[in-house]
Design a protein around this motif. Structure first.
Motif, PDB file in Angstrom:
ATOM      1  N   ILE A   1     -45.856 -40.923  20.107  1.00  0.00           N
ATOM      2  CA  ILE A   1     -46.723 -41.203  18.956  1.00  0.00           C
ATOM      3  C   ILE A   1     -45.951 -40.956  17.661  1.00  0.00           C
ATOM      4  O   ILE A   1     -44.935 -40.271  17.670  1.00  0.00           O
ATOM      5  CB  ILE A   1     -48.011 -40.335  18.955  1.00  0.00           C
ATOM      6  N   GLY A   2     -46.498 -41.483  16.560  1.00  0.00           N
ATOM      7  CA  GLY A   2     -45.817 -41.349  15.263  1.00  0.00           C
ATOM      8  C   GLY A   2     -46.234 -40.126  14.482  1.00  0.00           C
ATOM      9  O   GLY A   2     -45.477 -39.602  13.666  1.00  0.00           O
ATOM     10  N   THR A   3     -47.445 -39.634  14.723  1.00  0.00           N
ATOM     11  CA  THR A   3     -47.902 -38.467  13.967  1.00  0.00           C
ATOM     12  C   THR A   3     -47.300 -37.202  14.575  1.00  0.00           C
ATOM     13  O   THR A   3     -46.767 -37.222  15.673  1.00  0.00           O
ATOM     14  CB  THR A   3     -49.440 -38.368  13.979  1.00  0.00           C
TER      15      THR A   3
ATOM     16  N   ASP B   1     -44.227 -47.079  15.346  1.00  0.00           N
ATOM     17  CA  ASP B   1     -45.262 -47.790  16.110  1.00  0.00           C
ATOM     18  C   ASP B   1     -44.750 -49.088  16.739  1.00  0.00           C
ATOM     19  O   ASP B   1     -44.920 -49.339  17.931  1.00  0.00           O
ATOM     20  CB  ASP B   1     -46.438 -48.120  15.192  1.00  0.00           C
TER      21      ASP B   1
ATOM     22  N   PRO C   1     -50.556 -46.310  18.796  1.00  0.00           N
ATOM     23  CA  PRO C   1     -50.391 -46.571  17.364  1.00  0.00           C
ATOM     24  C   PRO C   1     -51.713 -46.829  16.673  1.00  0.00           C
ATOM     25  O   PRO C   1     -52.749 -47.029  17.324  1.00  0.00           O
ATOM     26  CB  PRO C   1     -49.560 -47.860  17.374  1.00  0.00           C
TER      27      PRO C   1
ATOM     28  N   ASN D   1     -57.508 -42.249  13.861  1.00  0.00           N
ATOM     29  CA  ASN D   1     -56.631 -41.773  12.793  1.00  0.00           C
ATOM     30  C   ASN D   1     -57.539 -41.248  11.700  1.00  0.00           C
ATOM     31  O   ASN D   1     -57.430 -40.107  11.255  1.00  0.00           O
ATOM     32  CB  ASN D   1     -55.742 -42.930  12.320  1.00  0.00           C
TER      33      ASN D   1
ATOM     34  N   ARG E   1     -59.131 -43.044   5.323  1.00  0.00           N
ATOM     35  CA  ARG E   1     -57.911 -42.933   4.530  1.00  0.00           C
ATOM     36  C   ARG E   1     -58.216 -42.531   3.090  1.00  0.00           C
ATOM     37  O   ARG E   1     -59.209 -42.992   2.497  1.00  0.00           O
ATOM     38  CB  ARG E   1     -57.135 -44.245   4.598  1.00  0.00           C
TER      39      ARG E   1
ATOM     40  N   ARG F   1     -47.226 -46.973  -1.144  1.00  0.00           N
ATOM     41  CA  ARG F   1     -46.787 -47.398   0.188  1.00  0.00           C
ATOM     42  C   ARG F   1     -47.998 -47.748   1.023  1.00  0.00           C
ATOM     43  O   ARG F   1     -48.998 -47.016   0.999  1.00  0.00           O
ATOM     44  CB  ARG F   1     -46.021 -46.291   0.891  1.00  0.00           C
TER      45      ARG F   1
ATOM     46  N   MET G   1     -49.217 -49.430   5.058  1.00  0.00           N
ATOM     47  CA  MET G   1     -48.748 -49.775   6.388  1.00  0.00           C
ATOM     48  C   MET G   1     -48.246 -51.217   6.358  1.00  0.00           C
ATOM     49  O   MET G   1     -48.508 -51.965   5.409  1.00  0.00           O
ATOM     50  CB  MET G   1     -49.890 -49.633   7.400  1.00  0.00           C
TER      51      MET G   1
ATOM     52  N   PHE H   1     -44.338 -45.774   8.964  1.00  0.00           N
ATOM     53  CA  PHE H   1     -44.789 -44.384   8.787  1.00  0.00           C
ATOM     54  C   PHE H   1     -43.620 -43.422   8.915  1.00  0.00           C
ATOM     55  O   PHE H   1     -43.543 -42.410   8.212  1.00  0.00           O
ATOM     56  CB  PHE H   1     -45.855 -44.063   9.827  1.00  0.00           C
TER      57      PHE H   1
ATOM     58  N   GLU I   1     -51.500 -43.659   1.367  1.00  0.00           N
ATOM     59  CA  GLU I   1     -52.876 -43.367   1.723  1.00  0.00           C
ATOM     60  C   GLU I   1     -52.956 -43.109   3.235  1.00  0.00           C
ATOM     61  O   GLU I   1     -52.341 -43.832   4.020  1.00  0.00           O
ATOM     62  CB  GLU I   1     -53.837 -44.482   1.284  1.00  0.00           C
TER      63      GLU I   1
ATOM     64  N   PHE J   1     -56.827 -45.365  16.454  1.00  0.00           N
ATOM     65  CA  PHE J   1     -55.623 -45.440  17.273  1.00  0.00           C
ATOM     66  C   PHE J   1     -56.017 -46.170  18.563  1.00  0.00           C
ATOM     67  O   PHE J   1     -57.104 -45.944  19.089  1.00  0.00           O
ATOM     68  CB  PHE J   1     -55.121 -44.044  17.665  1.00  0.00           C
TER      69      PHE J   1
HETATM   70  O1  KDG Z   1     -47.780 -43.617  14.529  1.00  0.00           O
HETATM   71  C1  KDG Z   1     -48.419 -43.155  13.421  1.00  0.00           C
HETATM   72  C2  KDG Z   1     -49.142 -44.247  12.819  1.00  0.00           C
HETATM   73  O2  KDG Z   1     -49.837 -44.978  13.767  1.00  0.00           O
HETATM   74  C3  KDG Z   1     -50.133 -43.897  11.843  1.00  0.00           C
HETATM   75  O3  KDG Z   1     -50.156 -42.702  11.398  1.00  0.00           O
HETATM   76  C4  KDG Z   1     -50.156 -45.017  10.949  1.00  0.00           C
HETATM   77  O4  KDG Z   1     -51.743 -44.321   9.457  1.00  0.00           O
HETATM   78  C5  KDG Z   1     -50.644 -44.740   9.664  1.00  0.00           C
HETATM   79  C6  KDG Z   1     -49.697 -45.021   8.606  1.00  0.00           C
HETATM   80  O5  KDG Z   1     -50.023 -44.669   7.469  1.00  0.00           O
HETATM   81  O6  KDG Z   1     -48.658 -45.589   8.927  1.00  0.00           O
END
Ligand code: KDG
Length: 350
Positions: A54-56, A94, A111, A167, A170, A191, A193, A214, A230, A258
């Motif tokens: 995962i990215g977070t 992602d 993602p 997620n 925002r 910025r 996504m 991200f 955001e 997600f």
């Molecule tokens: O993997 C993390 C992203 O999926 C997530 O956090 C995407 O909200 C997101 C962003 O701002 O890129």
């Protein structure tokens, strides 16, 4: 405009108490405990290893959900399926993770739907501003006919979609000045996504948006490549954006889910009973993760304020101005997403 006076006072004393506040914050950010595993042991042939990327970061609600998924799958497969977790985009962002699933070099990822809109145009539904007024509406859509149909539609291109998590709502942050009206966004480099609707939203609001992965965001904020971004409060804190962003505005402008994805090559190697186990575990993970995200939301907002972030809470009139200003985005995207689908979601919130 109501800048929380408490925040101004707090930021004055914040520096002095930072050490203590950090300790309080870490202690305070107690997440709801990981539930016990429900369901019997599943007997099936073979031993399997799942790398879940995962990215977070490790301190977010999403990772907490993955820890529950790992616990369920390892316990109910009696150890025949081992799960290894990779947070913080260690194995790629992602889009890189999704293509690794398609090539079979990675087993699972989760993602946000937003970066995948070019692959699955219907996902753009979730990027429409202010479409999900409450988490309950989001649940009804994700767990209902619309969400289930989207999982089926996304089970293609070498992917199998098996569940939803959150997620969240925002919020805008920036390093320049408080924002309480679209005018305040003039000239701010925001910025977004990698998603055409988000670019549309911030351009329509008068900002200067730029799409970015991200994984590159913290450095871009730190170096001033962009002024703002955001994300949900929990992602702002778990990614330490508050260390490079002094101002935030509670906009709740988009609800981002997600989606839990499995590599089709891996999926086809699994016996049916283990496929069913992963589906059940993904559902339980998603329900628990949404609970964590919602339980923590307001508390983390307060902790960000306590850490010195100046948070602007919009008045109903100011929120209405933002909503009216971005309304033209619907005209641009209604046909591409499908007016019927949008009306169905709107009906849920009536
Ligand atoms: O993997 C993390 C992203 O999926 C997530 O956090 C995407 O909200 C997101 C962003 O701002 O890129």
């Amino acid at each position: 405009m109501k800048t929380t006076t408490m925040t101004r006072v707090t930021s004055l004393i914040g520096g002095a108490l930072l050490g203590l506040t950090a300790l309080q914050a870490s202690a305070a950010t107690e997440m709801p405990p990981i539930p016990d595993v429900k369901g019997d042991v599943v007997k099936a042939d073979g031993d399997f290893k799942i790398k879940f990327s995962i990215g977070t970061t490790q301190s977010g609600a999403q990772y907490r959900g993955l820890e529950y998924f790992e616990k369920i799958v390892e316990k109910r497969s009696d150890g025949h399926i081992q799960v290894e977790l990779f947070p913080g985009a260690q194995l790629g962002d992602d889009l890189q993770a999704v293509s690794a699933l398609q090539s079979g070099t990675l087993e699972m990822t989760a993602p946000s739907t937003s970066p995948l809109v070019s692959m699955f145009p219907k996902f753009a539904l979730f990027d429409l501003p202010f479409l999900f007024p409450t988490p309950e509406v989001a649940d009804e859509v994700l767990d209902g006919e619309i969400g289930q149909q989207m999982l089926e539609d996304a089970s293609t291109n070498g992917l199998v979609a098996i569940g939803w998590a959150e997620n969240g709502y925002r919020q805008l942050t920036n390093s320049q000045h408080p924002v309480s009206s679209p005018e305040d966004l003039d000239g701010l480099k925001i910025r977004t996504m990698q998603n055409p609707i988000h670019l549309d939203i911030w351009r329509t609001l008068g900002a200067n948006p730029t799409p970015m992965s991200f994984a590159e965001l913290f450095t871009a904020l730190e170096q001033g490549v962009v002024d703002g971004q955001e994300n949900p409060w929990i992602t702002i804190q778990s990614s330490k954006f508050n260390e490079v962003q002094d101002y935030a505005t509670e906009t709740n402008h988009v609800y981002t889910p997600f989606i839990t994805l499995v590599s089709e090559r891996f999926w086809k190697r699994l016996p049916d009973d283990y496929q069913q186990l992963l589906r059940e575990a993904a559902k339980q993970m998603g329900d628990y993760e949404r609970h964590v995200s919602r339980t923590m939301n307001d508390q983390i907002k307060q902790e960000l304020a306590d850490s010195g972030m100046q948070i602007t809470e919009l008045t109903p009139e100011q929120m209405k101005t933002f909503q009216e200003t971005v309304a033209p985005v619907y005209d641009d995207w209604r046909d591409k997403i499908g007016g019927e689908l949008i009306d169905k979601v709107r009906a849920v919130s009536q």
